[in-house]
Scaffold this active site. Structure first.
Site, short mmCIF file in Angstrom:
data_model
loop_
_atom_site.label_atom_id
_atom_site.label_comp_id
_atom_site.label_asym_id
_atom_site.label_seq_id
_atom_site.Cartn_x
_atom_site.Cartn_y
_atom_site.Cartn_z
CD GLU A 284 43.50 7.53 -69.11
OE1 GLU A 284 42.83 7.09 -69.67
OE2 GLU A 284 44.77 7.49 -68.80
CG HIS B 32 27.04 23.94 -74.13
ND1 HIS B 32 25.85 23.27 -73.67
CD2 HIS B 32 26.81 25.01 -74.12
CE1 HIS B 32 25.01 24.09 -73.19
NE2 HIS B 32 25.60 25.33 -73.45
CE LYS C 236 47.46 4.98 -76.68
NZ LYS C 236 46.06 5.83 -76.55
CE1 TYR D 26 30.71 1.96 -31.25
CE2 TYR D 26 29.64 0.14 -30.40
CZ TYR D 26 30.74 0.89 -31.06
OH TYR D 26 31.33 0.04 -32.06
CB SER E 171 50.66 1.77 -75.25
OG SER E 171 50.35 0.60 -75.95
CE LYS F 83 37.04 2.05 -36.13
NZ LYS F 83 35.63 2.46 -35.68
CG ASN G 103 48.34 6.10 -73.03
OD1 ASN G 103 47.91 6.64 -73.91
ND2 ASN G 103 48.49 4.62 -72.91
#
Ligand code: ARG
Length: 470
Positions: A294, A160, A287, A321, A281, A329, A289
């Site tokens: 991400e 948790h 910063k 077909y 940043s 594709k 990051n």
């Protein structure tokens, strides 16, 4: 005078297709990447036509030479598809006709784009699955190497996202390796099922010409030819299954990515990302990051999307077909491209991150993470677990109210909470003891984790060999 475009189906039509149809129908802008596989299929097919006496020896020689020449011209870019080529098959037939004149038109005997495209896609995917496995192996290796370099370092184990019990950080890193290792195993299973050649199925019913689908299958590296031509041209299970595998890899990367985002935060400070795998940043000078992590997390969206899109295309399609199948594709190609671009970045991020071992070790016992050890000690002394749970629960509350941690408690304070809490219970209130005690198979004890690491290294070696040699 401009030359009329090569079309593979023009004879019964008056005039050409409308612009709107042509624009809807064209696939060469994305299926051109199948060209090397289509050419390989053409070579195998030419040999079979030769063997059946449908091409003379001389014609076969010229056909194979033209196919080689065309392949070279495709590689150098001297031969390119044009917007007038409907698809990769049309473009390559044009290239063959340019080289051989009417002889080029003989190759289509006994073959249809329906069996061709299904074969080309399988060949492309079998090749690229090996590349994906190689990249997965690199990521597994990066994780295993960090686990090895940080062997013995404790960190908070969480459920948790709350401190639960201390674990070895290596145990946690190797947990991710197990997930990736299952991904590899799935792709290898996939490969066995995908190793079936549709070539020879023609449009849907097979061919009246004396072709040799088994020989073609073996020449193209498949295990066997498809036993049912109708299934062969309409089956896209191999694409759906691959997209599931890719989606699950995406999910695994997103979970790893999320952990890295957390670990790199000021709140956790478990790791420091190398500058080469972090971004800054444009406004906030301080910063650093975790964009790689991400993006790894975010790419799961498109990978899952491709699976859902293809299943939706396939649902309810009658045999055999149908042009809907052309929609198979782009999702597959994008899934391949996505994995091949994400995996190396995540591997680099993992391989170069610095682990803040002191910080992790300091956090490991926090949040009363040794509470279970204390309860289990009482159980070993004959207390019912239910009572032990209660005693330790009271101790936690007492600590919270009095702003104390387990290790700051006096003998009197322990005794006040419960007579079971004698001074010697402190023997289990330490992280190394807690780790060492979880020594059953699969647990976080250092010896078990070392064994796990050794086994994973061996498994990953086998995976690397498969990707390189099969
Ligand atoms: N571009 C088509 C596809 O990707 C090739 C097969 C076309 N076959 C046909 N009968 N129209 O599915």
């Amino acid at each position: 005078m401009t030359k009329a475009p090569t079309r593979l189906w023009g004879a019964r039509f008056e005039g050409g297709p409308s612009d709107a149809l042509a624009r809807l129908s064209v696939s060469v802008q994305f299926d051109w990447r199948l060209a090397p596989y289509d050419l390989a299929g053409s070579r195998a097919h030419a040999r079979v036509l030769g063997g059946a006496g449908l091409l003379s020896d001389d014609e076969l020689t010229r056909m194979l030479a033209a196919l080689d020449d065309l392949e070279e011209a495709c590689k150098t870019g001297e031969f390119r598809p044009t917007v007038a080529d409907e698809d990769v098959h049309t473009a390559l037939e044009r290239g063959l006709l340019e080289r051989l004149g009417s002889l080029g038109g003989k190759l289509r005997a006994g073959r249809s784009r329906n069996d061709q495209v299904a074969t080309d896609l399988r060949l492309y995917m079998r090749d690229h699955v090996r590349l994906i496995v190689s990249r997965l192996v690199e990521l597994e290796t990066a994780l295993i190497s960090q686990a090895e370099a940080n062997m013995g370092v404790a960190c908070p184990g969480m459920t948790h996202l709350q401190h639960a019990q201390p674990v070895l950080f290596s145990h946690q890193l190797l947990a991710h390796v197990h997930a990736l290792s299952r991904d590899v195993s799935r792709l290898r299973d996939w490969d066995r099922r995908a190793s079936v050649s549709p070539l020879g199925s023609g449009a849907l019913a097979g061919s009246s010409l004396p072709l040799d689908p088994q020989a073609v299958a073996l020449e193209l590296g498949f295990d066997a030819a498809a036993p049912n031509s109708m299934d062969a041209v309409s089956d896209r299970d191999f694409a759906a299954e691959f997209l599931f595998d890719a989606a699950l890899i995406g999910v695994h990367l997103s979970r790893l990515g999320e952990e890295i985002v957390l670990w790199a935060s000021t709140e956790f400070r478990w790791i420091e990302m190398d500058d080469s795998y972090a971004t800054g940043s444009s406004i906030m000078p301080q910063k650093k990051n975790p964009d790689v992590a991400e993006l790894a997390r975010g790419k799961a969206g498109r990978l899952i999307g491709h699976l859902v899109a293809l299943l939706t295309v396939l649902k309810g399609l009658p045999l055999t077909y149908n042009r809907d199948l052309q929609e198979d594709k782009e999702g597959v190609f994008d899934a391949v491209d996505t994995l091949l671009v994400v995996l190396p970045a995540v591997s680099g991020l993992i391989a170069t991150m610095r682990v803040n071992t002191e910080r992790m070790e300091a956090l490991a016992p926090q949040g009363f993470a040794l509470a279970t050890d204390l309860a289990e000690l009482l159980v070993r002394r004959g207390v019912a677990f239910r009572d032990a749970h209660e005693v330790v629960g009271h101790l936690v509350v007492w600590c919270q109210v009095n702003d104390k941690d387990f290790d700051g408690l006096t003998d009197e304070e322990l005794a006040k909470v419960s007579p079971h809490l004698t001074p010697d219970v402190r023997e289990v209130l330490n992280v190394p003891g807690a780790l060492a005690s979880r020594k059953a198979y699969g647990g976080t004890a250092p010896d078990r984790v070392q064994e796990q690491l050794t086994a994973l290294r061996a498994a990953v070696d086998t995976q690397a060999t498969w990707a390189a040699d099969s």
